[in-house]
Design an enzyme around this catalytic site. Structure first.
Site, PDB file in Angstrom:
ATOM      1  N   ARG A 300      16.888  25.581  43.862  1.00 27.29           N
ATOM      2  CA  ARG A 300      17.339  24.316  43.281  1.00 27.29           C
ATOM      3  C   ARG A 300      16.371  23.860  42.207  1.00 27.29           C
ATOM      4  O   ARG A 300      15.155  23.861  42.411  1.00 27.29           O
ATOM      5  CB  ARG A 300      17.433  23.216  44.358  1.00 27.29           C
ATOM      6  CG  ARG A 300      18.478  23.453  45.429  1.00 27.29           C
ATOM      7  CD  ARG A 300      19.891  23.276  44.883  1.00 27.29           C
ATOM      8  NE  ARG A 300      20.895  23.343  45.930  1.00 27.29           N
ATOM      9  CZ  ARG A 300      21.449  24.455  46.376  1.00 27.29           C
ATOM     10  NH1 ARG A 300      21.077  25.618  45.866  1.00 27.29           N
ATOM     11  NH2 ARG A 300      22.364  24.430  47.328  1.00 27.29           N
ATOM     12  N   GLU A 329      21.194  21.508  33.464  1.00 25.78           N
ATOM     13  CA  GLU A 329      21.862  22.776  33.157  1.00 25.78           C
ATOM     14  C   GLU A 329      23.150  22.518  32.387  1.00 25.78           C
ATOM     15  O   GLU A 329      24.023  21.798  32.889  1.00 25.78           O
ATOM     16  CB  GLU A 329      22.143  23.558  34.440  1.00 25.78           C
ATOM     17  CG  GLU A 329      20.879  23.993  35.181  1.00 25.78           C
ATOM     18  CD  GLU A 329      21.171  24.799  36.438  1.00 25.78           C
ATOM     19  OE1 GLU A 329      22.363  24.934  36.810  1.00 25.78           O
ATOM     20  OE2 GLU A 329      20.225  25.297  37.057  1.00 25.78           O
ATOM     21  N   HIS A 351      21.065  30.403  35.713  1.00 27.91           N
ATOM     22  CA  HIS A 351      21.659  30.178  37.037  1.00 27.91           C
ATOM     23  C   HIS A 351      22.565  31.356  37.426  1.00 27.91           C
ATOM     24  O   HIS A 351      23.758  31.196  37.689  1.00 27.91           O
ATOM     25  CB  HIS A 351      22.447  28.870  37.062  1.00 27.91           C
ATOM     26  CG  HIS A 351      22.559  28.285  38.444  1.00 27.91           C
ATOM     27  ND1 HIS A 351      22.572  26.930  38.678  1.00 27.91           N
ATOM     28  CD2 HIS A 351      22.671  28.863  39.673  1.00 27.91           C
ATOM     29  CE1 HIS A 351      22.678  26.703  39.973  1.00 27.91           C
ATOM     30  NE2 HIS A 351      22.738  27.866  40.593  1.00 27.91           N
TER      31      HIS A 351
END
Length: 637
Positions: A300, A329, A351
């Site tokens: 995370r 993001e 990611h």
């Protein structure tokens, strides 16, 4: 097993609960109102309807009883095939072809909605879905779904918490190797026509020490690969880690970050993002690491303080980082996440932790299976908001479900995450005993109470806040967490039960390795619909476990309350209630009769404060240093 009024059972995976087709008919506080799914009967097999770009509104004729499922985002063909072969009508328009308004206008005709991360399932959208019974998220996080609104409307929310475990673990290992051997820089410079072999000398990972914070499914998988495949020494930090499970994975457990950080050559964090893990590593922590150390994050964004990580890299406190997740993001140009992603000592990826063909198929198939089960009247295995308690058991057990959940959460926050008392710290290596006293001991089906305890124990350390625990999967989650729970029914009037109350519950935690402190006890009871804690360790108490609590173990001396009040006042903290819990009779006798400091022992007490305001680390540190304060913990219930 029953012996002389006392009985014990232990939860095992072989016990399968009977499914109740009307399980959604649950009243407050779960606020699942009755949306019967038993009328579906035997589902006829119909041809799947696949719309390439848009879908037409569906007739709301009462004869149209075949469930219809809307899939506005890309889903694996295997998942779609599973749905269609079960006899449902599937509408799968081209991804991105439906706006939020389009979905809202059509959702009233569907019994199920399956999304990934792009579709925002808002309270308004859920309200428009008058026929919706389930919203499925093909992935782990449910940040794009208003779970509270779904719960209020009796709509089940399911996800796939296990579908991307291997993918995330493999990506962690990929980043570990890439940072160790300068793979991205070597590739980039070579494609620019440069041959910089001398500038890209890396390090071997075999024989090095890897620190793993968070030994859940991904963390354990990383540990196994690192120890068994790469020959690394693995140290682990997790208050819930089972010593046996850790040992089997080749992990040596440590008790704190302070102990872990100076030893590791590589550090990877696999924890949920909670208040307790936000900015888990800052300047102070990076400063304690080796200058040759490298850190990884495929969990995370926000677990590492990004500004502190930038400084650590710039100042040479650590050698490098491999980062897959960011607080923003995609990162905006010029922002701290963007500067971190572009740093020459950082291997950064957008990611990609779950971005494999196999992981996407796994999560799709997983949620589709759950949708089929739910629309067929069964219980899902990974419901984010499934109830702990079935309708027929509600009236009798609901207050005790609430009590047991509160006891579990109080235990974790007061004991397991309490850094002030080093002998308490870990939950791995402890066995729990849940004891039902009085009238409650006659209840034969205690599955909701068992599930409530598991939910309470994990609520403060999980992404979903324990919402993913239900009566179907509680035993599985307990086993995965290494939590061993025995249940006992005590009916004897002459037993050690809290005889003041018609029904009561005791949670007893016992060390199994002799190194994690002695016996720890919490007792509670129900009065009307209110729940109370009557015993906390050796102290007799009587308070409601609600809100934010400060629990101070101290010597009960004149001026102590006033001093604590002044400290709280300086930090802008308001006291909503206060109770001083003294030693119970049994503990007082032990102090008098035992080989201890009788004068100080008899003065021990707990000061339990309900507070309002921001309880900071600085406040806890100041309270802990005050004279006569033995220990401080903060509990949020």
């Amino acid at each position: 097993m029953r012996e002389g009024g006392k009985g014990g059972t232990r939860r095992g995976l072989s016990r399968t609960p009977q499914l109740c087709p009307g399980w959604l008919a649950v009243v407050a506080p779960f606020v699942f109102y009755t949306k019967s799914i038993t009328s579906l009967g035997h589902l006829p097999h119909l041809t799947t309807i696949m719309a390439p770009s848009a879908i037409e509104p569906v007739s709301s004729s009462p004869n149209n009883n075949t469930p219809r499922i809307l899939v506005p985002e890309k889903l694996s063909p295997e998942g779609l095939s599973l749905l269609s072969s079960s006899g449902f009508i599937i509408d799968n328009p081209a991804p991105g072809s439906l706006s939020a308004e389009d979905i809202a206008a059509r959702i009233g005709s569907y019994q199920a909605l399956i999304v990934r991360s792009e579709t925002k399932v808002t309270a308004a959208l859920l309200a428009a879905g008058s026929k919706l019974k389930v919203v499925a998220r093909a992935g782990v996080g449910v940040d794009n779904i208003d779970v509270k609104a779904a719960t209020e409307q009796g709509i089940i929310v399911v996800n796939s918490p296990s579908g991307n475990i291997l993918a995330a673990a493999e990506h962690t290992i990929a980043l570990l190797m890439a940072t160790a051997r300068n793979v991205p820089r070597g590739d980039g410079t070579l494609k620019q026509g440069k041959w910089e072999r001398g500038k890209l000398v890396g390090v071997e990972v075999g024989g090095k020490t890897l620190g793993v914070v968070g030994l859940g499914k991904v963390g354990l998988k990383v540990a196994r690969v690192a120890s068994g495949g790469l020959g690394m020494k693995v140290l682990g930090l997790d208050p819930y880690a089972s010593a046996d499970v850790a040992k089997a994975a080749g992990v040596t457990l440590v008790g704190s970050l302070e102990e872990l950080l100076p030893q590791v050559d590589f550090l990877t964090v696999h924890t949920p993002l909670l208040a307790s893990t936000l900015n888990l590593l800052g300047e102070e922590q990076f400063g304690k690491m080796k200058k040759t150390a490298r850190v990884l994050n495929v969990a995370r964004g926000g677990v590492y303080n990004e500004e502190a990580l930038l400084k650590a890299l710039d100042e040479g406190w650590i050698a490098g980082a491999g980062i897959d997740v960011f607080t923003q993001e995609p990162p905006k140009e010029g922002s701290v996440p963007s500067r971190l992603a572009q740093h020459p000592k950082v291997v950064s990826t957008p990611h990609l932790g779950a971005s494999t063909v196999e992981a996407q198929e796994n999560v799709s198939i997983d949620v589709c299976k759950q949708v089929v089960v739910i629309l067929g009247g069964g219980l899902p295995t990974a419901a984010v908001n499934a109830p702990l308690i079935l309708p027929e058991e509600y009236r009798r057990l609901q207050p005790f479900v609430k009590l047991v959940e509160k006891i579990g959460s109080l235990y974790t926050q007061h004991y397991a995450t309490n850094a002030g008392d080093k002998k308490r710290g870990m939950i791995g290596g402890r066995r729990f005993e849940l004891v039902y006293h009085g009238d409650l001991a006659s209840v034969s089906n205690t599955r909701p109470l068992f599930a409530a305890l598991v939910k309470g124990l994990v609520s403060s350390i999980s992404d979903a806040g324990g919402r993913d625990v239900n009566i179907v999967n509680a035993t599985i989650i307990a086993k995965e967490r290494g939590i061993a729970i025995d249940e006992r029914h005590v009916r004897d009037e002459g037993s050690s039960a809290p005889s003041t109350y018609a029904s009561a519950v005791t949670l007893r935690s016992i060390s199994t390795d002799g190194a994690s402190g002695g016996e720890q006890i919490i007792e509670g009871y129900v009065s009307g619909n209110a729940v109370f804690i009557s015993k906390l360790d050796k102290f007799a108490a009587n308070f409601q476990p609600e809100g934010t609590l400060l629990i101070l173990h101290n010597y009960d001396e004149p001026g102590k309350i006033g001093n604590v009040g002044m400290v709280l006042g300086r930090h802008g903290i308001n006291i909503t209630f206060m109770q001083v819990a003294g030693l119970n009779q049994e503990a007082r006798r032990a102090v008098v009769d035992g080989p201890v400091d009788t004068e100080n022992g008899l003065k021990e007490a707990l000061m339990i404060l309900g507070v309002g305001g921001d309880v900071t680390g600085e406040l806890l540190e100041e309270l802990g240093k005050a004279e006569g304060i033995l220990d401080v913990s903060v509990v949020r219930l």
